[in-house]
Design an enzyme around this catalytic site. Structure first.
Site, PDB file in Angstrom:
ATOM      1  N   GLU A 132       5.448  -9.593  -0.488  1.00  8.97           N
ATOM      2  CA  GLU A 132       4.228  -9.121   0.159  1.00  8.97           C
ATOM      3  C   GLU A 132       3.061  -9.233  -0.823  1.00  8.97           C
ATOM      4  OE1 GLU A 132       4.513  -5.128   1.768  1.00  8.97           O
ATOM      5  OE2 GLU A 132       2.402  -4.728   1.335  1.00  8.97           O
ATOM      6  N   GLU A 137      -6.885  -3.825   0.495  1.00  4.41           N
ATOM      7  CA  GLU A 137      -6.289  -2.591   0.999  1.00  4.41           C
ATOM      8  C   GLU A 137      -7.108  -1.413   0.483  1.00  4.41           C
ATOM      9  OE1 GLU A 137      -2.094  -2.064   0.158  1.00  4.41           O
ATOM     10  OE2 GLU A 137      -1.902  -0.740   1.880  1.00  4.41           O
TER      11      GLU A 137
END
Ligand SMILES: *[C@@H]1O[C@H](CO)[C@@H](O)[C@H](O)[C@H]1NC(C)=O
Ligand SMILES: *[C@@H]1O[C@H](CO)[C@@H](O)[C@H](O)[C@H]1NC(C)=O
Ligand SMILES: *[C@@H]1O[C@H](CO)[C@@H](O)[C@H](O)[C@H]1NC(C)=O
Ligand SMILES: *[C@@H]1O[C@H](CO)[C@@H](O)[C@H](O)[C@H]1NC(C)=O
Ligand SMILES: *[C@@H]1O[C@H](CO)[C@@H](O)[C@H](O)[C@H]1NC(C)=O
Ligand SMILES: *[C@@H]1O[C@H](CO)[C@@H](O)[C@H](O)[C@H]1NC(C)=O
Ligand SMILES: *[C@@H]1O[C@H](CO)[C@@H](O)[C@H](O)[C@H]1NC(C)=O
Length: 357
Positions: A132, A137
């Protein structure tokens, strides 16, 4: 002597990585929604977020605005009854891209606000296997972007012996390390997230997923070079300057830990990171009495709480020199994301889910 010279010649042969990639896919405006799957799970079952995932049929949450930009937003018009959840988007690209790919997202607004947890990230096609990459974010009213890798097993590490402009938080990328914290790097620029991102006119996130490295850049609007646009048919990452985060394959063998990556755009609410009381209280008001992130922010009528909980995207482009890619056969692509597990709050959210199913 000759043998030695030949050997030295061989060593000196250029092992220089190519950094120019041709355009493969470009998503913007009315065509944007066609590039993505919408997950089969009706609720966020991976981060215990208090959302039902919206689909492209939720045209008040996923649409193209008058400026021609793609808006992905949290529902701020519905009144949510106790134990129900709030609709918010999750989009997963239909294509999974092999190493040798550059992902570009140009936005003028990113979602932020108390309880809000958005991300632009990529996931291995059988996540968490195949890794990932968290390109963008943020949670709550945090002021900078947090980037990270997550890799299964033990052996993928970030390195501080390469040059990047962000601030390393943790070097162990293992999903088993410290509740899957990930090897995270905070961008040094406050223009990389929140209100300051929007007031600067937004900017561009670029992630280069190569066999030699994974690098992530954030470029604020004023600094976006003319070579970086939705129309650009190639990208050369050598032109982008010092990356914000840089993970070399010398300390994380990219081929071993990463496989074809699907892009994901989502916004969850509360959940195991944004909703943890201690994390929430870093930037938002302290929870009072029995109040939880859910009862304070999600439940009920929350028009202004989510006034800034939206992506406004110019385009997403993908450049690749890889000949292979994975295509989803249906809309049931894996819908998952990494979590930082905090038992207490995750437990509350899990209890809410349990009541729903
Ligand atoms: C979430 O739900 C989807 C669809 O029902 C399922 O395929 C997936 O395995 C679930 N994930 C977890 C972590 O439970
Ligand atoms: C989103 O779509 C679902 C399924 O049709 C619907 O039940 C829900 O009310 C919609 N929510 C919003 C905010 O549009
Ligand atoms: C980013 O911030 C860290 C920690 O404050 C600092 O050590 C580093 O030098 C900064 N990087 C740049 C490029 O300013
Ligand atoms: C990194 O995390 C993994 C998984 O928890 C662990 O096995 C390993 O020992 C950690 N590495 C270091 C250097 O602490
Ligand atoms: C594409 O370029 C990247 C970066 O140099 C490299 O890691 C990758 O192996 C290349 N892929 C192909 C198919 O040439
Ligand atoms: C991209 O191409 C379109 C159509 O040709 C044009 O209208 C637009 O101005 C171009 N955008 C940029 C940033 O060059
Ligand atoms: C609801 O959210 C939108 C942005 O998605 C915002 O423009 C609007 O002002 C919000 N509504 C209220 C009443 O704050």
């Amino acid at each position: 002597m000759i043998a030695t010279a030949l050997a030295l010649g061989a060593l000196a042969a250029p092992l220089v990585a190519a950094t120019s990639y041709p355009l493969k896919d470009s998503w913007s405006g009315d065509g944007f929604i066609d590039g993505w799957d919408y997950p089969a799970a009706t609720y966020d079952n991976t981060t215990s977020g208090d959302v039902f995932w919206a689909t492209s049929a939720n045209t008040s949450l996923i649409y193209v605005n008058d400026a021609g930009r793609v808006v992905l937003k949290v529902d701020n018009t519905s009144t949510v009854a106790y134990n129900e959840k709030r609709y918010a988007p999750e989009l997963i690209s239909k294509t999974g891209y092999a190493a040798g790919t550059v992902f570009v997202m140009d936005a003028v607004h990113l979602p932020y606000g108390c309880s809000v947890w958005p991300s632009f990230w990529t996931q291995g096609t059988d996540w968490p296997t195949n890794g990932e990459i968290d390109i963008f974010e943020g949670v709550n009213l945090q002021t900078t972007n947090q980037m990270a890798l997550h890799a299964e097993g033990n052996g993928c590490y970030a390195s501080d012996s390469v040059t990047f402009s962000g601030s390393m938080q943790n070097t162990n990328c293992s999903t088993s390390y410290n509740s899957n914290e990930g090897c995270s790097v905070l961008d040094n620029s406050t223009a990389s997230y929140g209100a300051a991102f929007a007031s600067a006119g937004g900017g561009v996130f670029v992630a280069e997923y190569a066999e030699e490295w994974i690098k992530i850049w954030f470029i604020t609007r004023d600094s976006v070079p003319s070579s970086l646009s939705s129309n650009a048919t190639t990208i050369d990452t050598d032109d982008l300057g010092t990356p914000s985060a840089y993970y070399p394959s010398s300390t994380c063998d990219i081929d071993t830990y990463f496989g074809d990556q699907r892009m994901t755009l989502d916004i969850t609410l509360c959940g195991s990171w944004a909703g943890t009381a201690s994390v929430l209280e870093e930037t938002c008001d302290a929870l009072v009495g029995d109040a939880t992130c859910y009862t304070t922010y999600v439940e009920g009528t929350q028009t202004t709480t989510y006034a800034n909980a939206y992506f406004e995207i110019n385009y997403v482009n993908v450049y690749t020199n890889a000949s292979t890619s994975t295509s989803s056969s249906s809309s049931s692509a894996a819908s998952s994301r990494s979590v930082v597990q905090y038992g207490a709050v995750a437990g509350v959210a899990a209890a809410v889910i349990a009541l729903l199913i």
